[in-house]
Design an enzyme around this catalytic site. Structure first.
Site, PDB file in Angstrom:
ATOM      1  CB  SER A  31       4.965  -1.948  12.044  1.00 49.83           C
ATOM      2  OG  SER A  31       4.561  -0.616  12.309  1.00 49.83           O
TER       3      SER A  31
ATOM      4  N   GLY B  63       2.821  -1.171   4.352  1.00 49.54           N
ATOM      5  CA  GLY B  63       2.841   0.264   4.051  1.00 49.54           C
ATOM      6  C   GLY B  63       4.268   0.758   3.893  1.00 49.54           C
ATOM      7  N   GLY B  64       4.809   1.334   4.962  1.00 54.07           N
ATOM      8  CA  GLY B  64       6.128   1.966   4.922  1.00 54.07           C
ATOM      9  C   GLY B  64       7.216   1.130   4.254  1.00 54.07           C
TER      10      GLY B  64
ATOM     11  CG  HIS C  31      -5.903   1.800   5.044  1.00 54.02           C
ATOM     12  ND1 HIS C  31      -5.496   2.765   5.933  1.00 54.02           N
ATOM     13  CD2 HIS C  31      -4.878   0.916   4.933  1.00 54.02           C
ATOM     14  CE1 HIS C  31      -4.262   2.474   6.339  1.00 54.02           C
ATOM     15  NE2 HIS C  31      -3.865   1.366   5.756  1.00 54.02           N
TER      16      HIS C  31
ATOM     17  N   GLY D  43       2.208   2.176  10.865  1.00 52.61           N
ATOM     18  CA  GLY D  43       3.155   3.283  10.761  1.00 52.61           C
ATOM     19  C   GLY D  43       3.812   3.656  12.080  1.00 52.61           C
TER      20      GLY D  43
ATOM     21  CG  ASN E  56      -1.695   1.221   1.453  1.00 52.22           C
ATOM     22  OD1 ASN E  56      -1.774   2.062   0.558  1.00 52.22           O
ATOM     23  ND2 ASN E  56      -2.306   1.360   2.623  1.00 52.22           N
ATOM     24  CD1 TRP E  57       2.999   0.758  -3.099  1.00 49.06           C
ATOM     25  CD2 TRP E  57       3.647   2.133  -4.743  1.00 49.06           C
ATOM     26  NE1 TRP E  57       3.694   0.013  -4.026  1.00 49.06           N
ATOM     27  CE2 TRP E  57       4.099   0.835  -5.052  1.00 49.06           C
ATOM     28  CE3 TRP E  57       3.923   3.167  -5.645  1.00 49.06           C
ATOM     29  CZ2 TRP E  57       4.817   0.541  -6.211  1.00 49.06           C
ATOM     30  CZ3 TRP E  57       4.640   2.875  -6.796  1.00 49.06           C
ATOM     31  CH2 TRP E  57       5.090   1.584  -7.070  1.00 49.06           C
ATOM     32  CE  LYS E  58      -0.124   3.300   4.745  1.00 46.73           C
ATOM     33  NZ  LYS E  58      -0.096   3.407   6.193  1.00 46.73           N
TER      34      LYS E  58
ATOM     35  CD  GLU F  35      -3.624  -2.603   7.170  1.00 46.06           C
ATOM     36  OE1 GLU F  35      -2.557  -2.893   6.635  1.00 46.06           O
ATOM     37  OE2 GLU F  35      -4.175  -1.518   7.027  1.00 46.06           O
TER      38      GLU F  35
ATOM     39  CD  GLU G 167      -3.014   5.458   6.692  1.00 44.35           C
ATOM     40  OE1 GLU G 167      -2.968   5.524   5.455  1.00 44.35           O
ATOM     41  OE2 GLU G 167      -2.091   4.978   7.383  1.00 44.35           O
TER      42      GLU G 167
HETATM   43  P1  PGA Z   1       2.651   0.200   7.755  1.00 46.90           P
HETATM   44  O1  PGA Z   1       1.219   0.431   7.048  1.00 46.90           O
HETATM   45  O2  PGA Z   1       3.235  -1.045   7.167  1.00 46.90           O
HETATM   46  O3  PGA Z   1       3.445   1.438   7.399  1.00 46.90           O
HETATM   47  O4  PGA Z   1       2.400   0.075   9.221  1.00 46.90           O
HETATM   48  C1  PGA Z   1       0.364  -0.641   6.767  1.00 46.90           C
HETATM   49  C2  PGA Z   1      -0.905  -0.120   6.151  1.00 46.90           C
HETATM   50  O5  PGA Z   1      -1.347   0.977   6.520  1.00 46.90           O
HETATM   51  O6  PGA Z   1      -1.514  -0.783   5.286  1.00 46.90           O
END
Ligand code: PGA
Length: 256
Positions: free
Chosen positions: A213, A234-235, A95, A173, A9-11, A167, A97
């Site tokens: 994470s 994500g990250g 998600h 994050g 997930n590149w956000k 999640e 977010e």
């Molecule tokens: P993260 O994000 O790996 O940076 O914790 C995961 C996500 O939000 O899908």
């Protein structure tokens, strides 16, 4: 048997050129891997270019969100037909977010899930509790409510078609990962919810990804759990090297 899946997930990261560079690195690093489904979910602006680069690579394309209508006067929105047109097979929905910063409710996510299925997109539907909910002992209750709201009125046949991502919000994050045991406990709980809504056969086929994470250092411990079928990253997916290492760390662990 459930094939492992790693989705990135590149956000809201990467310009078109940066996205193309990243995807070229990923392609070069994973071309020999066939025992893990790989999905990249760049921002909308890079979908078209990334889609061309992925042609013939075996890596799947996903979007990070979509509207539930086919088209209409919805300024700033992107429809299922549009992302499909660009070659997306998957779409991340619900998600945390989106829930937290854009007010998405289970009801809205439910409409999006139904729309995704109607347009033959595979939704990767996210659920997960906040830190306060975990600390107060209501993590499972939160996930159960999200599950019921998000998957309202879906038939067993429809259930078979999607992917669920657990999640925990407190792990996204933050560098804090759920322990493999915490992940397993919730994944088992979710599989049980699916089984009660459908049946054991269907619940044993649905992939449940862990997200929060995920890094090269912790992927194998998480993947070793019987009900964890992959990761939503994500990250650590923003750098080719770490995303590739996560994929490499996944495939030898198992094919469930
Ligand atoms: P993260 O994000 O790996 O940076 O914790 C995961 C996500 O939000 O899908």
């Amino acid at each position: 048997m459930r094939k492992p899946m790693i989705a990135g997930n590149w956000k809201m990261y990467k310009t078109t050129q940066e996205a193309m560079n990243l995807v070229n690195t990923i392609k070069a690093g994973v071309h020999a891997i066939s025992d893990c489904d790989i999905v990249v979910c760049p921002p909308f602006t890079a979908l078209s270019n990334v889609s061309h680069l992925l042609n013939g690579s075996g890596i799947y394309l996903g979007a990070q969100n979509m509207h539930f209508e086919r088209e209409g006067a919805f300024t700033g929105e992107i429809s299922p037909v549009m992302i499909k047109d660009l070659g997306c097979r998957y779409v991340i929905l619900g998600h945390s977010e989106r829930r937290q910063y854009f007010g998405e409710t289970d009801e809205l996510i439910n409409k999006k899930v139904k729309a995704a299925l109607a347009y033959s997109l595979i939704p990767i539907v996210c659920v997960g509790e906040t830190l306060a909910e975990r600390e107060s002992g209501s993590a499972k209750e939160t996930v159960r409510k999200q599950f019921e709201g998000t998957f309202k009125d879906l038939t067993s046949d429809q259930f078979e078609k999607f992917v669920i991502a657990y999640e925990p919000v407190w792990a996204i994050g933050t560098g804090k990962t759920a322990s493999p045991e915490q992940a397993q406990e919730m994944h088992e709980f979710i599989r049980d919810l699916i089984s009660k809504r459908t049946n054991k056969d269907i619940s044993s086929k649905i992939r449940i990804l862990y997200g929060g994470s995920v890094k090269p250092e912790n992927i194998s411990g998480i993947m070793a759990q019987p009900d964890v079928d992959g990761g939503l990253v994500g990250g650590a997916c923003l750098k080719g090297e770490s995303f590739i290492q996560i994929i490499q760390g996944t495939s030898p662990v198992k094919t469930k």
